[in-house]
Design a protein around this motif. Structure first.
Motif, short mmCIF file in Angstrom:
data_model
loop_
_atom_site.label_atom_id
_atom_site.label_comp_id
_atom_site.label_asym_id
_atom_site.label_seq_id
_atom_site.Cartn_x
_atom_site.Cartn_y
_atom_site.Cartn_z
N SER A 1 0.85 -1.20 0.00
CA SER A 1 0.00 0.00 0.00
C SER A 1 0.88 1.25 0.00
CB SER A 1 -0.90 -0.03 1.23
OG SER A 1 -1.01 1.24 1.80
N ALA A 2 0.42 2.29 -0.68
CA ALA A 2 1.22 3.51 -0.81
C ALA A 2 1.48 4.16 0.55
CB ALA A 2 0.53 4.49 -1.74
N SER A 3 0.55 3.95 1.51
CA SER A 3 0.73 4.65 2.78
C SER A 3 1.57 3.86 3.79
CB SER A 3 -0.64 4.98 3.37
OG SER A 3 -1.39 3.81 3.48
N SER A 4 1.97 2.61 3.46
CA SER A 4 2.84 1.87 4.38
C SER A 4 4.29 2.29 4.18
CB SER A 4 2.70 0.37 4.10
OG SER A 4 3.20 0.08 2.80
N GLU A 5 5.16 1.94 5.13
CA GLU A 5 6.58 2.32 4.98
C GLU A 5 7.20 1.59 3.79
OE1 GLU A 5 8.90 2.45 8.56
OE2 GLU A 5 10.72 2.97 7.46
#
Lengths: 264, 221
Positions: free
Chosen positions: B104-108
């Motif tokens: 996911s784009a929002s994970s590190e």
């Protein structure tokens, strides 16, 4: 010192700035790679990511080189090299240059020898106008991305849908754009495109076929079909996944040549 | 004891420094040219040129920044807004890399993958443009050959065809409403063309988020 648009000093100045941009990209790449190792991420996947990104970039980058060539006819080579390596794109820079020249009663496409003053004016209009993202990202990105993380902590499923919705929203706008000239089919008055007379440099309107607007639609169809075939083939040959997007891009672009001859 | 800075915080710190530095460097170009060739700007024409250009670009730039930052991640944003060609190169590159790695784009992990893809793309672009500039004399007739012109003119449809299939097929329930809306708008409003697609991106993104929210609340997605 006598100024001309291809003066060696301009290349040195542009070269220094472009070297700094390259430095920034390398810095962030190394930083992200280090972190990926700290987190124990699969390094084979990381290598694949680098390979795919590099291959995918080639065709769009060559089209940027064409933009540099287009702009260099009026502005010399150093300025388009700089502007298209940093921040800009052909349409943004061409409009900015055209407006800067227009304010001095000159016309883009018809300039032979720019003076240093005219050159400085063009460069300043380009730099000041196309600068927002560079300073706005440092100002707002931490807050914006912090908000995204909070959203994820609050409702993970919605956060994932939200992310996908953003990507789809962007792709949907470009899918719509592909159809923007389809109306030529039922609008005979609109069957013209802007062009430039190769001899005089004058802006002219060239008549096109009613089916002209279907060219991008067919090209997109070819690219999408290739992607579907690759998606199926990937089940047997997994490695194809690394090249799926570049292959569909090149296949679509190549198909544009016969399709344009047929429908243009 | 001094609290250790997180990776993401250090990306923001370094990104700020780099971008401010790049801004100064970019301004140094016209200033140095003006000083070295003793040519001060034509102030009247400069103001006129800026009035014709800047307000629209600033408005688009602000909306683009707000729309693209959550998709590009921190490192990707700092780099993309310096190197440009976002929607036709950096963003598709990042989307493809996130898809390929299933993060996911929002994970590190997503932040790292997107930074790696965008940095690689920036480096390759810079090198190819440099090679193009060095070899401009032999390359010009090849790249400007009439036979190749349609291929480069149709790059965006060729790009979004492949990307669209890959992404829309996985999220087709969310995609129906925005795709239909954008098709109708672009087909029936002749004023919408290549120069307005940049403005339509945030419109489409907001509409898609609203539609997705309704589907989510109703348990469809």
């Amino acid at each position: 010192m006598t100024f001309h648009v291809n003066h060696p000093i301009l290349f040195i100045l542009a070269g220094v700035i472009i070297a700094a941009v390259l430095g920034q990209s390398i810095y962030f790449l190394v930083k992200a790679l280090k972190r990926s190792r700290q987190l124990g991420m699969d390094q084979t996947k990381i290598k694949k990511t680098i390979k795919t990104a590099a291959i995918f970039t080639i065709a769009p980058a060559v089209s940027i080189v064409i933009s540099v060539i287009t702009l260099s006819k009026d502005l010399g080579l150093a300025l388009p090299w700089l502007r298209l390596s940093v921040v800009g794109s052909l349409s943004y820079e061409a409009i900015a240059a055209s407006n800067a020249l227009g304010a001095m009663d000159l016309e883009l496409g018809k300039v032979s020898n720019l003076t240093a003053q005219q050159f400085v004016n063009i460069t300043l209009v380009m730099t000041i106008s196309i600068m927002v993202g560079i300073w706005l990202v440092p100002v707002i990105s931490k807050k914006l991305l912090g908000g995204m993380s909070k959203l994820e902590a609050k409702d993970k499923k919605w956060s994932e849908i939200f992310q996908n919705a953003m990507f789809i929203g962007m792709i949907a706008a470009f899918l719509g754009f592909v159809f923007c000239n389809v109306y030529m089919l039922w609008t005979p008055d609109a069957r013209f495109i802007d062009s430039v007379n190769a001899v005089t440099g004058d802006k002219i309107q060239v008549p096109v076929a009613a089916t002209y607007g279907l060219i991008p639609v067919c090209v997109m169809g070819v690219s999408a079909a290739v992607m579907v075939v690759l998606g199926l083939a990937m089940k047997k040959w997994k490695w194809l996944g690394d090249y799926a997007l570049p292959i569909s891009l090149i296949a679509g672009m190549a198909s544009a040549i016969p399709i344009t001859a047929w429908l243009g | 004891m001094k609290k250790q800075m997180s990776y993401i915080d250090s990306v923001h710190r370094d990104g700020r420094l780099w971008n401010i530095g790049m801004m100064i460097l970019l301004f140094m170009f016209p200033i140095t040219v003006a000083v070295m060739f003793t040519a001060s700007p034509d102030w009247g024409a400069l103001v006129k040129g800026l009035i014709a250009t800047a307000p629209m670009y600033w408005a688009v730039g602000i909306v683009e920044t707000i729309t693209f930052v959550p998709m590009l991640g921190a490192g990707g944003s700092y780099l993309s807004f310096v190197t440009g060609n976002i929607s036709n190169l950096k963003m598709p590159c990042a989307i493809n890399a996130l898809e390929q790695n299933e993060v996911s784009a929002s994970s590190e992990e997503g932040e790292i993958i997107s930074t790696i893809a965008i940095a690689t793309s920036s480096i390759v672009t810079t090198i190819i443009i440099l090679l193009g500039v060095i070899c401009i004399v032999p390359l010009t007739p090849v790249l400007e050959a009439p036979v190749l012109e349609p291929a480069f003119a149709q790059m965006l449809p060729a790009l979004f065809g492949g990307l669209g299939v890959a992404f829309v097929s996985k999220n087709w329930k969310i995609a129906i409403a925005p795709v239909v809306l954008m098709l109708v708008l672009f087909i029936f409003i002749p004023a919408l063309d290549s120069s307005t697609v940049g403005i339509m991106v945030p419109v489409s993104v907001l509409f898609t988020i609203a539609a997705a929210r309704i589907l989510y609340k109703r348990g469809v997605v």
